[in-house]
Design an enzyme around this catalytic site. Structure first.
Site, PDB file in Angstrom:
ATOM      1  N   TYR A  48      15.158  -9.636  13.895  1.00 39.00           N
ATOM      2  CA  TYR A  48      14.506  -9.843  12.608  1.00 39.00           C
ATOM      3  C   TYR A  48      15.409 -10.695  11.717  1.00 39.00           C
ATOM      4  O   TYR A  48      16.579 -10.355  11.482  1.00 39.00           O
ATOM      5  CB  TYR A  48      14.209  -8.519  11.910  1.00 39.00           C
ATOM      6  CG  TYR A  48      13.144  -7.657  12.554  1.00 39.00           C
ATOM      7  CD1 TYR A  48      12.293  -8.145  13.540  1.00 39.00           C
ATOM      8  CD2 TYR A  48      12.986  -6.335  12.165  1.00 39.00           C
ATOM      9  CE1 TYR A  48      11.321  -7.349  14.117  1.00 39.00           C
ATOM     10  CE2 TYR A  48      12.004  -5.520  12.735  1.00 39.00           C
ATOM     11  CZ  TYR A  48      11.182  -6.037  13.713  1.00 39.00           C
ATOM     12  OH  TYR A  48      10.223  -5.238  14.293  1.00 39.00           O
ATOM     13  N   GLY A 102       6.121  -1.698   5.475  1.00 37.33           N
ATOM     14  CA  GLY A 102       7.102  -2.577   4.865  1.00 37.33           C
ATOM     15  C   GLY A 102       6.812  -2.705   3.385  1.00 37.33           C
ATOM     16  O   GLY A 102       5.778  -2.224   2.896  1.00 37.33           O
TER      17      GLY A 102
END
Length: 331
Positions: free
Chosen positions: A54, A283
């Site tokens: 990520y 998220g």
């Protein structure tokens, strides 16, 4: 916040987990990321999901910094290995070399001695499964991970891995597929395989990249700053932003209102309604999003409401198990 066991293991996690794909290290600044993590902790989230790839490894570093100083035994930290983290041919995949080198990099960036679940981010068809599982077993025996998981593996791959895990006495406990009220791909094969093998399911994208929050309105320009407004994200979201699908999402608004929930909360509660699910991974780019999402914890949807959600979304629901994600990353 309510908590659930991960499959048949003894590990408990917060039923809403915080994930930092896209956001940390890329979409938002470090200060904002720390504020989101702080809001998650204050709301009772103890489970944090990331991956070495990520934001080109920056997401792990940001999360490690944000969690530094917290009581480690009170957290469950999940990370993943598979996608490229460097230019070399061995900087990817699930070879013994990459797995053993990657766990050390992840631990260094996360500023911890171990992760709770170390996950194979995708299946590596170029590496013998025996090699991968033996490498994971060595990671666990070295105390660098407590449990092992997989992400976006097919039912057949899950069964094969579970058989080897039993031989190696390796605690394989989780599966992490995309799952939400639109994307039902795991239901026919992946979920039953996980249930049979005792795996808990961590659902990523429970709000369908934000589409199930109602922020994208059919026939209108995508809101500035939203994930879907960036053309670079069309590969992940393009199929979700068609007017036919967005019109179906609008039909959920009165259902959410009847339940006393926002659309985001309804989407998360729908995922958590499935008993195979251990946690829904959310998220956030702002702390207030965390506060809203956490309010979905403990919400019980009655079967009539679930039926009406299914009816509203029926024409746009995706179920084909062949769509379980597969990547051919190595030569």
């Amino acid at each position: 916040m309510e908590y659930r066991f991960v499959g048949r293991s003894g590990l408990m996690v917060s039923e809403i987990a915080y994930g930092n794909w896209i956001t940390h290290g890329s979409q938002i600044e470090a200060d904002a990321a720390r504020a989101c993590v702080r809001a998650a902790l204050d709301a009772g989230i103890t489970t944090f999901d990331t991956a070495d790839m990520y934001a080109d490894t920056r997401a792990e570093s940001v999360l490690g910094e944000a969690l530094h100083g917290e009581r480690r035994q009170g957290l469950e930290i999940l990370t993943k290995v598979y996608f490229p983290t460097g230019p070399g041919r061995n900087d990817r995949g699930l070879s013994r070399k990459h797995v053993l080198e990657s766990i050390d990099g992840s631990l260094r960036r996360l500023r911890t001695d171990y992760v709770d679940i170390y996950q194979a981010h995708r299946f590596d068809k170029f590496t013998p499964l025996e090699e991968t599982m033996e490498a994971f077993a060595d990671v666990v025996r070295a105390g660098k991970a407590l449990y092992i998981g997989v992400s976006e593996w097919t039912a057949e791959q899950i069964h094969a891995a579970a058989a080897l895990a039993r031989e190696l006495r390796l605690p394989l406990i989780s599966s992490q597929p995309q799952y939400n009220a639109i994307w039902r791909v795991p239901e026919s094969a992946v979920m039953p395989a996980g249930d049979e093998e005792g795996l808990g399911l961590f659902a990523w994208s429970p709000m369908a990249q934000g589409v199930l929050t109602g922020k994208y309105v059919p026939g209108q320009q995508r809101p500035a700053g939203a994930r879907g407004a960036d053309p670079a994200n069309d590969m992940f979201m393009g199929h979700l932003l068609k007017d036919e699908l967005l019109e179906r999402v609008m039909l959920l608004k009165p259902l959410a209102a009847e339940a006393g929930l926002t659309l985001a909360q309804l989407a998360i509660a729908w995922v958590l309604h499935n008993p195979s699910v251990s946690a829904a991974i959310v998220g956030a780019s702002r702390p207030e999003q965390i506060v809203e999402n956490v309010a979905a914890s403990g919400q019980k949807l009655d079967e009539e409401l679930v039926r009406r959600i299914d009816e509203a979304l029926a024409p746009v629901i995706v179920k084909d198990p062949a769509l379980t994600e597969s990547y051919d990353q190595r030569p």
